[in-house]
Design a protein around this motif. Structure first.
Motif, short mmCIF file in Angstrom:
data_model
loop_
_atom_site.label_atom_id
_atom_site.label_comp_id
_atom_site.label_asym_id
_atom_site.label_seq_id
_atom_site.Cartn_x
_atom_site.Cartn_y
_atom_site.Cartn_z
N VAL A 42 0.85 -1.19 0.00
CA VAL A 42 0.00 0.00 0.00
C VAL A 42 0.89 1.24 0.00
O VAL A 42 1.81 1.37 0.81
CB VAL A 42 -0.92 0.01 1.23
N ILE A 43 0.62 2.19 -0.91
CA ILE A 43 1.40 3.43 -0.98
C ILE A 43 0.53 4.68 -0.96
O ILE A 43 1.05 5.79 -0.85
CB ILE A 43 2.30 3.46 -2.24
N GLU A 44 -0.79 4.52 -1.05
CA GLU A 44 -1.67 5.70 -1.07
C GLU A 44 -3.07 5.32 -0.65
O GLU A 44 -3.55 4.23 -0.99
CB GLU A 44 -1.74 6.29 -2.50
N VAL A 45 -3.70 6.19 0.12
CA VAL A 45 -5.13 6.05 0.42
C VAL A 45 -5.78 7.41 0.20
O VAL A 45 -5.33 8.43 0.73
CB VAL A 45 -5.40 5.55 1.85
N ASP A 46 -6.82 7.44 -0.63
CA ASP A 46 -7.61 8.66 -0.86
C ASP A 46 -6.76 9.88 -1.19
O ASP A 46 -7.00 10.98 -0.70
CB ASP A 46 -8.48 8.96 0.36
N GLY A 47 -5.73 9.68 -2.01
CA GLY A 47 -4.89 10.80 -2.42
C GLY A 47 -3.77 11.15 -1.46
O GLY A 47 -2.99 12.06 -1.74
N VAL A 48 -3.66 10.45 -0.35
CA VAL A 48 -2.60 10.71 0.64
C VAL A 48 -1.57 9.59 0.54
O VAL A 48 -1.89 8.41 0.74
CB VAL A 48 -3.18 10.76 2.07
N GLU A 49 -0.33 9.96 0.23
CA GLU A 49 0.73 8.97 0.15
C GLU A 49 1.12 8.48 1.54
O GLU A 49 1.21 9.27 2.49
CB GLU A 49 1.97 9.56 -0.55
N VAL A 50 1.33 7.18 1.66
CA VAL A 50 1.68 6.58 2.95
C VAL A 50 2.97 5.80 2.81
O VAL A 50 3.40 5.43 1.70
CB VAL A 50 0.55 5.66 3.46
N GLN A 51 3.60 5.55 3.96
CA GLN A 51 4.80 4.72 3.97
C GLN A 51 4.45 3.33 3.44
O GLN A 51 3.41 2.76 3.78
CB GLN A 51 5.35 4.60 5.40
N ARG A 52 5.31 2.80 2.61
CA ARG A 52 5.03 1.51 1.95
C ARG A 52 4.73 0.43 3.00
O ARG A 52 5.54 0.20 3.91
CB ARG A 52 6.24 1.13 1.10
N GLN A 53 3.57 -0.20 2.85
CA GLN A 53 3.12 -1.18 3.84
C GLN A 53 2.64 -2.44 3.13
O GLN A 53 1.63 -2.43 2.42
CB GLN A 53 1.97 -0.60 4.67
N PRO A 54 3.35 -3.57 3.28
CA PRO A 54 2.92 -4.81 2.62
C PRO A 54 1.66 -5.38 3.27
O PRO A 54 1.52 -5.39 4.50
CB PRO A 54 4.12 -5.74 2.79
N MET A 55 0.75 -5.86 2.44
CA MET A 55 -0.51 -6.44 2.90
C MET A 55 -0.85 -7.66 2.04
O MET A 55 -0.49 -7.70 0.86
CB MET A 55 -1.66 -5.43 2.78
N ASP A 56 -1.57 -8.60 2.61
CA ASP A 56 -2.11 -9.70 1.83
C ASP A 56 -3.40 -9.30 1.13
O ASP A 56 -3.73 -9.84 0.07
CB ASP A 56 -2.38 -10.92 2.72
N MET A 57 -4.14 -8.40 1.76
CA MET A 57 -5.40 -7.93 1.20
C MET A 57 -5.68 -6.54 1.70
O MET A 57 -5.13 -6.11 2.73
CB MET A 57 -6.56 -8.87 1.55
N VAL A 58 -6.52 -5.81 0.97
CA VAL A 58 -6.96 -4.48 1.40
C VAL A 58 -8.48 -4.41 1.26
O VAL A 58 -9.06 -5.07 0.40
CB VAL A 58 -6.29 -3.35 0.59
N SER A 59 -9.09 -3.61 2.12
CA SER A 59 -10.53 -3.42 2.07
C SER A 59 -10.84 -1.99 1.63
O SER A 59 -10.13 -1.05 2.01
CB SER A 59 -11.16 -3.67 3.45
N LEU A 60 -11.90 -1.85 0.84
CA LEU A 60 -12.33 -0.54 0.39
C LEU A 60 -13.83 -0.42 0.54
O LEU A 60 -14.59 -1.18 -0.06
CB LEU A 60 -11.97 -0.31 -1.09
N THR A 61 -14.26 0.52 1.39
CA THR A 61 -15.68 0.83 1.46
C THR A 61 -16.07 1.62 0.22
O THR A 61 -15.21 2.06 -0.56
CB THR A 61 -16.01 1.67 2.69
#
Length: 584
Positions: free
Chosen positions: A230-249
């Protein structure tokens, strides 16, 4: 807000501005037909006779111009979701909040500067129209990206209904639906097509921009045997975070980096699994775990093991994400408690509401009222009794405490801002709650999940004068009233902005008052403003008390008669009757 942090940034900015472009789109909003799930063709809302509408791309510092002609037989309005609209609040789009809807046969131009980068989307903000297909990605590129990747792909996730939104709303907002059961989608789609696919080149890194453009459903996304960074949520860049899955409302966006394998012997599936917790029924015909292939080599049909990690897995926690641009949370100047609930109201309809009051749109757009009523807009009263207005002071740090009394999760979107998520948990939060808030560098985004029977606490700086909608992004719930209006620094807005004449002309064309208070009148004469849809009174009215008193008196007289009759001597009464007859 994006800060220039390196030496020589001024020259970089000058070069960027010099290269800024005007991105001009001519959109004729039309009906057309489509059958994206292959199950049923239906009428949809498209652009220039095509569906899905074309994605929109621009670069930071560009100017986006969308010339809209409404060829529908009903009004429409266009919202660029996630845009701050600094000093252009009148371009935000929600109908009767910042503008009158565009009448059939009329034109309107949306024009604003691109000051952000990241993953966004554009959709209708009139009734439930975006569920009829009027929605498309808005991809805003940075001049120099923080993360490096080889390919950029957009992956949209939607729920799909065979019935038009007007039919769904008529069923949902109905006195014969007392439990408030939402219409169940007929399908789920990845990239608007049941037969979509992607191709990966071995060894290359892909930025996948995930956008949930649904009207209702939350999705859990994963790719078999691949890690999502994961590198971005809703236009905000975030520290690189490995995930197996992501959820989106509904309305959330997440960018992930995926590095393709160096082996082409296997292809793989990506999955988008519906969160079924909010569905009141689970039709056998609905496919909940959707998947499409990612091809490494289309000459064979060998696929890696199906993991489907996302299915029945809701462990994704977006609050652990840390923005690249570090921003500590500070103590709020004002805290507003918003209780989320659903109940049957005086019109017989089960509605969503904040603090026991459902939102009703005013007769004049709230932003028009701000600009046309002099000093009155400094008071919430002028905006109407059921717009849920909260007046915010300029530059205050605002805290919204969202206490969800409903049993289901809800996604809430704030227009004109991103906010910090400083707390989330189970139960009810108040000043006596002993929890530790995250104030170091909390996640920022513009749409947040509030857990069922739980709370979420968000904070933002009131640095964007204007009128901003805050609402549930489940479209059924927004239309039922789950929204409030934040009127931010109205005095400063009046100084900084002037409402374009085209806004008033559009109101007049649609037969809507362009000036005045929520009732379309002057000052605080609010007679006729939309109101009266409230919780059913839990007690006795004056008339009810009178009726109850009458019932009690009648009951007492009845009891007295029974007691008298029970103690009477039947034989004595009979002799008295006979003697009376003889005397006659």
């Amino acid at each position: 807000m994006y800060l220039l942090k390196s030496f020589g940034a001024a020259s970089l900015l000058a070069a960027t501005v010099a290269n800024a472009a005007q991105v001009v789109l001519n959109w004729d909003i039309t009906y057309t037909n489509a059958n994206p799930d292959g199950l049923q063709e239906r009428r949809v809302i498209g652009v220039n006779g095509q569906w899905p509408p074309p994605p929109v791309e621009a670069t930071i510092n560009d100017t986006l111009v969308i010339n809209v002609h409404n060829s529908l037989d009903v009004p429409t309005a266009v919202h660029s979701h996630g845009m701050f609209q600094n000093n252009t609040a009148y371009m935000d789009g929600p109908s009767m909040v910042t503008q009158c809807p565009i009448p059939p046969g009329h034109d309107f131009t949306y024009e604003f500067n691109i000051t952000q980068h990241g993953t966004y989307w554009i959709h209708s903000h009139y009734m439930g129209q975006y569920m009829d297909g009027f929605r498309t990605p808005l991809i805003l590129h940075n001049t120099v990206e923080t993360y490096q990747y080889d390919y950029d792909r957009t992956v949209t996730l939607v729920d799909w209904y065979h019935a038009e939104s007007t039919e769904g709303l008529a069923t949902f907002l109905n006195e014969y639906n007392p439990t408030g059961a939402e219409p169940i989608p007929d399908s789920g789609l990845i990239m608007d097509n049941a037969n979509a696919s992607l191709t990966f080149t071995p060894g290359k890194t892909y930025r996948l921009r995930l956008i949930n453009m649904s009207g209702f459903v939350t999705y859990h996304y994963s790719i078999d045997n691949h890690t999502l960074d994961v590198i971005e949520v809703d236009g905000v860049e975030v520290q690189r975070q490995p995930m197996d899955m992501v959820s989106l409302t509904a309305a959330q966006r997440v960018s992930v980096l995926v590095t393709a394998k160096n082996d082409t012997s296997m292809n793989y599936y990506m999955h988008a699994d519906m969160d079924t917790e909010m569905l009141d029924s689970l039709p056998d015909t609905l496919q909940y775990n959707i998947s499409i292939p990612i091809f490494y080599d289309q000459t064979h049909t060998n696929f890696g093991a199906i993991q489907n990690i996302a299915f029945n897995n809701t462990s994704f926690d977006d609050t652990i994400l840390q923005p690249v641009e570090v921003l500590a949370a500070v103590e709020p100047d004002v805290s507003i408690n918003l209780e989320i609930n659903f109940d049957v109201t005086t019109d017989g309809i089960n509605r969503g509401m904040f603090n026991d009051l459902p939102y009703l749109p005013p007769k004049v757009p709230t932003l028009n009222t701000l600009f046309s009523e002099g000093q009155y807009p400094l008071s919430s009263e002028v905006y109407g009794p059921q717009t849920g207005v909260h007046i915010l002071k300029h530059l205050d740090m605002v805290q919204l405490v969202l206490n969800n009394k409903d049993g289901n999760d809800h996604p809430f979107h704030l227009h004109g801002h991103v906010f910090q998520v400083v707390g989330r948990g189970d139960g009810y939060y108040d000043n006596n709650s002993s929890i530790t808030l995250n104030t170091t560098n909390p996640m920022r985004r513009d749409t947040i999940r509030v857990p069922g029977e739980g709370y979420t606490i968000i904070r933002f700086r009131a640095d964007n004068p204007g009128v901003w909608f805050f609402h549930c992004h489940i479209e059924w719930h927004l239309e039922s009233g789950l929204a409030v209006t934040l009127v931010e620094a109205p005095d400063v807005a009046q100084q900084r902005m002037t409402l374009p004449s085209s806004m008033s002309e559009m109101c007049t064309a649609g037969g809507i008052p362009a000036t005045g208070n929520a009732a379309g009148k002057k000052g605080l004469d609010l007679s006729g403003a939309p109101s009266g849809v409230t919780l059913i009174y839990d007690g006795f009215t004056a008339r009810g008390k009178g009726a109850m008193a009458g019932c009690i008196i009648a009951a007492l007289l009845g009891i007295a008669t029974i007691v008298w009759f029970a103690h009477a001597d039947p034989q004595k009464e009979a002799r008295a009757i006979v003697e009376s007859k003889h005397m006659q």
